[in-house]
Design an enzyme around this catalytic site. Structure first.
Site, PDB file in Angstrom:
ATOM      1  N   ASP A 169      14.455   4.634  -1.343  1.00 28.04           N
ATOM      2  CA  ASP A 169      13.538   5.601  -2.069  1.00 28.04           C
ATOM      3  C   ASP A 169      14.285   6.808  -1.407  1.00 28.04           C
ATOM      4  OD1 ASP A 169      11.530   7.153  -3.138  1.00 28.04           O
ATOM      5  OD2 ASP A 169      10.695   7.326  -1.140  1.00 28.04           O
ATOM      6  N   LEU A 170      14.109   7.936  -1.993  1.00 27.10           N
ATOM      7  CA  LEU A 170      14.891   9.215  -1.689  1.00 27.10           C
ATOM      8  C   LEU A 170      13.944  10.140  -0.804  1.00 27.10           C
ATOM      9  CD1 LEU A 170      17.586  11.121  -1.842  1.00 27.10           C
ATOM     10  CD2 LEU A 170      16.225  12.169  -3.763  1.00 27.10           C
ATOM     11  N   ASP A 171      12.895  10.578  -1.613  1.00 24.08           N
ATOM     12  CA  ASP A 171      11.944  11.682  -0.830  1.00 24.08           C
ATOM     13  C   ASP A 171      11.248  10.872   0.300  1.00 24.08           C
ATOM     14  OD1 ASP A 171      12.685  13.584  -2.726  1.00 24.08           O
ATOM     15  OD2 ASP A 171      11.501  12.881  -4.261  1.00 24.08           O
ATOM     16  N   THR A 226      12.436  15.592   1.754  1.00 23.19           N
ATOM     17  CA  THR A 226      11.896  16.209   0.783  1.00 23.19           C
ATOM     18  C   THR A 226      10.591  15.995   0.133  1.00 23.19           C
ATOM     19  OG1 THR A 226      13.314  14.910  -0.538  1.00 23.19           O
ATOM     20  CG2 THR A 226      14.083  17.093  -0.501  1.00 23.19           C
ATOM     21  N   TRP A 238       3.536  21.548  -4.720  1.00 19.26           N
ATOM     22  CA  TRP A 238       2.447  21.220  -5.478  1.00 19.26           C
ATOM     23  C   TRP A 238       1.180  22.196  -4.876  1.00 19.26           C
ATOM     24  CZ3 TRP A 238       2.291  19.470  -9.658  1.00 19.26           C
ATOM     25  CH2 TRP A 238       3.147  18.579 -10.249  1.00 19.26           C
ATOM     26  N   LYS A 253       2.687  10.781  -3.284  1.00 17.10           N
ATOM     27  CA  LYS A 253       4.233  10.255  -3.022  1.00 17.10           C
ATOM     28  C   LYS A 253       4.317   9.277  -3.869  1.00 17.10           C
ATOM     29  CE  LYS A 253       3.999  11.742   2.003  1.00 17.10           C
ATOM     30  NZ  LYS A 253       4.055  11.268   3.452  1.00 17.10           N
ATOM     31  N   ILE A 291       5.071   9.168  -7.058  1.00 15.57           N
ATOM     32  CA  ILE A 291       4.544   9.160  -8.308  1.00 15.57           C
ATOM     33  C   ILE A 291       5.316  10.462  -8.934  1.00 15.57           C
ATOM     34  CG2 ILE A 291       2.771   7.736  -7.946  1.00 15.57           C
ATOM     35  CD1 ILE A 291       0.908  10.366  -8.508  1.00 15.57           C
ATOM     36  N   SER A 292       5.361  10.020 -10.441  1.00 17.97           N
ATOM     37  CA  SER A 292       6.057  11.145 -11.114  1.00 17.97           C
ATOM     38  C   SER A 292       5.368  12.287 -11.215  1.00 17.97           C
ATOM     39  CB  SER A 292       6.226  10.520 -12.614  1.00 17.97           C
ATOM     40  OG  SER A 292       4.847  10.584 -13.305  1.00 17.97           O
ATOM     41  N   ARG A 293       6.336  13.448 -11.591  1.00 20.10           N
ATOM     42  CA  ARG A 293       5.559  14.693 -11.679  1.00 20.10           C
ATOM     43  C   ARG A 293       4.501  14.911 -12.432  1.00 20.10           C
ATOM     44  NH1 ARG A 293      10.168  18.742 -13.562  1.00 20.10           N
ATOM     45  NH2 ARG A 293      11.587  17.638 -12.159  1.00 20.10           N
ATOM     46  N   SER A 323       1.395  13.335 -10.893  1.00 21.55           N
ATOM     47  CA  SER A 323       1.006  14.023  -9.963  1.00 21.55           C
ATOM     48  C   SER A 323       0.188  15.317 -10.395  1.00 21.55           C
ATOM     49  CB  SER A 323       2.260  14.397  -9.010  1.00 21.55           C
ATOM     50  OG  SER A 323       3.070  13.536  -8.732  1.00 21.55           O
ATOM     51  N   LYS A 372       5.822  24.201 -11.028  1.00 24.90           N
ATOM     52  CA  LYS A 372       5.939  23.291  -9.920  1.00 24.90           C
ATOM     53  C   LYS A 372       7.353  23.026  -9.169  1.00 24.90           C
ATOM     54  CE  LYS A 372       6.331  19.458  -7.074  1.00 24.90           C
ATOM     55  NZ  LYS A 372       7.571  18.461  -7.287  1.00 24.90           N
ATOM     56  N   SER A 374      14.385   6.135  -7.056  1.00 27.61           N
ATOM     57  CA  SER A 374      13.557   7.267  -6.941  1.00 27.61           C
ATOM     58  C   SER A 374      12.876   7.576  -8.094  1.00 27.61           C
ATOM     59  CB  SER A 374      14.568   8.418  -6.437  1.00 27.61           C
ATOM     60  OG  SER A 374      13.666   9.641  -6.659  1.00 27.61           O
ATOM     61  N   ALA A 375      11.603   8.224  -8.001  1.00 28.17           N
ATOM     62  CA  ALA A 375      11.113   8.955  -9.129  1.00 28.17           C
ATOM     63  C   ALA A 375      11.284  10.196  -9.381  1.00 28.17           C
ATOM     64  CB  ALA A 375       9.375   8.755  -8.827  1.00 28.17           C
ATOM     65  N   SER A 376      12.137  10.726  -8.817  1.00 25.22           N
ATOM     66  CA  SER A 376      12.507  12.141  -8.982  1.00 25.22           C
ATOM     67  C   SER A 376      13.566  12.369  -9.986  1.00 25.22           C
ATOM     68  CB  SER A 376      12.768  12.664  -7.824  1.00 25.22           C
ATOM     69  OG  SER A 376      13.404  14.151  -7.807  1.00 25.22           O
ATOM     70  N   ASN A 393      15.122  14.998  -9.973  1.00 23.53           N
ATOM     71  CA  ASN A 393      16.013  15.807  -8.840  1.00 23.53           C
ATOM     72  C   ASN A 393      16.987  15.130  -8.060  1.00 23.53           C
ATOM     73  OD1 ASN A 393      15.213  18.764  -9.613  1.00 23.53           O
ATOM     74  ND2 ASN A 393      13.428  17.888  -8.715  1.00 23.53           N
ATOM     75  N   LYS A 443       6.501   3.977 -10.429  1.00 18.61           N
ATOM     76  CA  LYS A 443       6.051   3.239  -9.357  1.00 18.61           C
ATOM     77  C   LYS A 443       4.353   3.550  -9.399  1.00 18.61           C
ATOM     78  CE  LYS A 443      10.011   4.493  -6.369  1.00 18.61           C
ATOM     79  NZ  LYS A 443      10.448   5.429  -5.182  1.00 18.61           N
ATOM     80  N   GLU A 451      10.699   2.325   1.700  1.00 21.57           N
ATOM     81  CA  GLU A 451       9.795   3.192   0.907  1.00 21.57           C
ATOM     82  C   GLU A 451       8.859   4.067   1.855  1.00 21.57           C
ATOM     83  OE1 GLU A 451       8.617   4.640  -1.744  1.00 21.57           O
ATOM     84  OE2 GLU A 451       9.730   3.786  -3.196  1.00 21.57           O
ATOM     85  N   ASP A 452       8.563   5.194   1.490  1.00 20.64           N
ATOM     86  CA  ASP A 452       7.418   5.924   2.403  1.00 20.64           C
ATOM     87  C   ASP A 452       6.187   6.069   2.045  1.00 20.64           C
ATOM     88  OD1 ASP A 452       8.424   7.849   0.738  1.00 20.64           O
ATOM     89  OD2 ASP A 452       7.704   9.417   1.903  1.00 20.64           O
TER      90      ASP A 452
HETATM   91  C1  BG6 Z   1       9.093  11.033  -5.789  1.00 18.39           C
HETATM   92  C2  BG6 Z   1       8.148  11.973  -5.031  1.00 18.39           C
HETATM   93  O1  BG6 Z   1      10.304  10.666  -5.267  1.00 18.39           O
HETATM   94  O2  BG6 Z   1       9.488  11.857  -7.061  1.00 18.39           O
HETATM   95  C3  BG6 Z   1       6.880  12.683  -5.690  1.00 18.39           C
HETATM   96  O3  BG6 Z   1       7.752  11.139  -3.834  1.00 18.39           O
HETATM   97  C4  BG6 Z   1       7.570  13.695  -6.813  1.00 18.39           C
HETATM   98  O4  BG6 Z   1       6.327  13.548  -4.485  1.00 18.39           O
HETATM   99  C5  BG6 Z   1       8.416  12.781  -7.680  1.00 18.39           C
HETATM  100  O5  BG6 Z   1       6.502  13.997  -7.456  1.00 18.39           O
HETATM  101  C6  BG6 Z   1       8.928  13.404  -8.856  1.00 18.39           C
HETATM  102  O6  BG6 Z   1       9.844  14.307  -8.453  1.00 18.39           O
HETATM  103  P1  BG6 Z   1      10.451  15.587  -9.336  1.00 18.39           P
HETATM  104  O7  BG6 Z   1      11.658  15.821  -8.539  1.00 18.39           O
HETATM  105  O8  BG6 Z   1      10.928  14.624 -10.617  1.00 18.39           O
HETATM  106  O9  BG6 Z   1       9.444  16.268  -9.754  1.00 18.39           O
HETATM  107 MG    MG Z   2       9.344   8.769  -1.117  1.00 17.43          MG
END
Ligand code: BG6
Ligand code: MG
Length: 224
Positions: A11-13, A19, A27, A47, A49-51, A54, A80, A118-120, A122, A149, A173-174
């Site tokens: 996992d990344l964040d 991050t 948020w 933590k 889950i998607s943007r 959230s 955000k 990662s769910a991000s 970014n 996730k 994972e965290d």
């Molecule tokens: C996950 C984080 O990795 O990515 C979440 O744990 C975050 O907190 C999610 O909301 C989505 O990230 P992004 O960068 O696409 O807004």
């Molecule tokens: Mg994480």
């Protein structure tokens, strides 16, 4: 016969870099502008889950908030993300969490495949800022999956791309949602955090400096 894993999926964040804190601050800022207040305890649910998921969870905290249209919600999510992008501007290799690069080096020495789960959206940009992209054989970010996730798709997509059986993968994972996703994928789940938030991790460490390659392999083999 002693089993040996074939891949590590990170996992990344909150695992590779901190991050997760920046997501929390971004948020919180947006929520407070809407008159919604939440604490770190609630943030645990965000933590992994998607943007959009959230945002929905945050809006659900206040039943008196009028329903937003999809377009309005997209604007809020973008706002955000703008706050978040400001916070990650300064991210550089000094922001890699302790023990992570050493573990990546051990993975490569042992000829294991390495992927990101990662769910991000970014995620690729952050890996680049950290100077870690070169370690990764495959990157799964939010754009590659339909179900985030705790669905296992993030991790199974990475294993499928690498051509590795799920039970030969170790995931780190965290987030509770991430541990659930790994467990559903039948991968070995390593949690970074405390037992109160991550009770279902196969192996739990308190922080990333405790992510020691041999110890993780030992725990994996105990479970196999
Ligand atoms: C996950 C984080 O990795 O990515 C979440 O744990 C975050 O907190 C999610 O909301 C989505 O990230 P992004 O960068 O696409 O807004
Ligand atoms: Mg994480």
């Amino acid at each position: 016969m002693t089993r040996y894993p074939q891949a590590f999926i990170y996992d990344l964040d909150g695992v590779i870099t901190d991050t997760a804190e920046f997501h929390f601050f971004a948020w919180k800022k947006l929520a407070e502008e809407l008159g919604i207040f939440f604490d770190r305890q609630f943030n645990e649910q965000l933590k992994g889950i998607s943007r959009m998921d959230s945002l929905d969870r945050i809006l659900n905290l206040d039943p008196s908030i009028p329903a937003f249209s999809l377009e309005e919600k997209e604007k809020l999510a973008t706002r955000k993300n703008e706050y978040y992008l400001e916070l990650i501007e300064a991210v550089d290799p000094s922001h890699i969490l302790p023990g992570i690069e050493a573990l990546l080096i051990e993975n490569k020495k042992a000829n294991l495949k390495v992927a990101l789960g990662s769910a991000s959206k970014n995620a690729p940009a952050i890996l680049d800022k950290l100077g870690l992209t070169g370690y990764f054989d495959y990157i799964v970010d939010a754009s590659k999956v339909k179900r985030g996730k705790p669905d296992p798709e993030t991790f199974t997509t990475a294993a499928d791309a690498l051509g590795i059986a799920y039970w030969d993968c170790i995931g780190i994972e965290d987030a509770a949602a991430g541990i659930e996703a790994l467990n559903k994928a039948k991968m070995f789940s390593v949690g970074v955090g405390d037992a109160a938030h991550l009770p279902h991790a196969d192996y739990l460490v308190g922080n990333t400096s405790e992510l020691v390659f041999e110890k993780i392999i030992e725990q994996y083999q105990k479970k196999s």
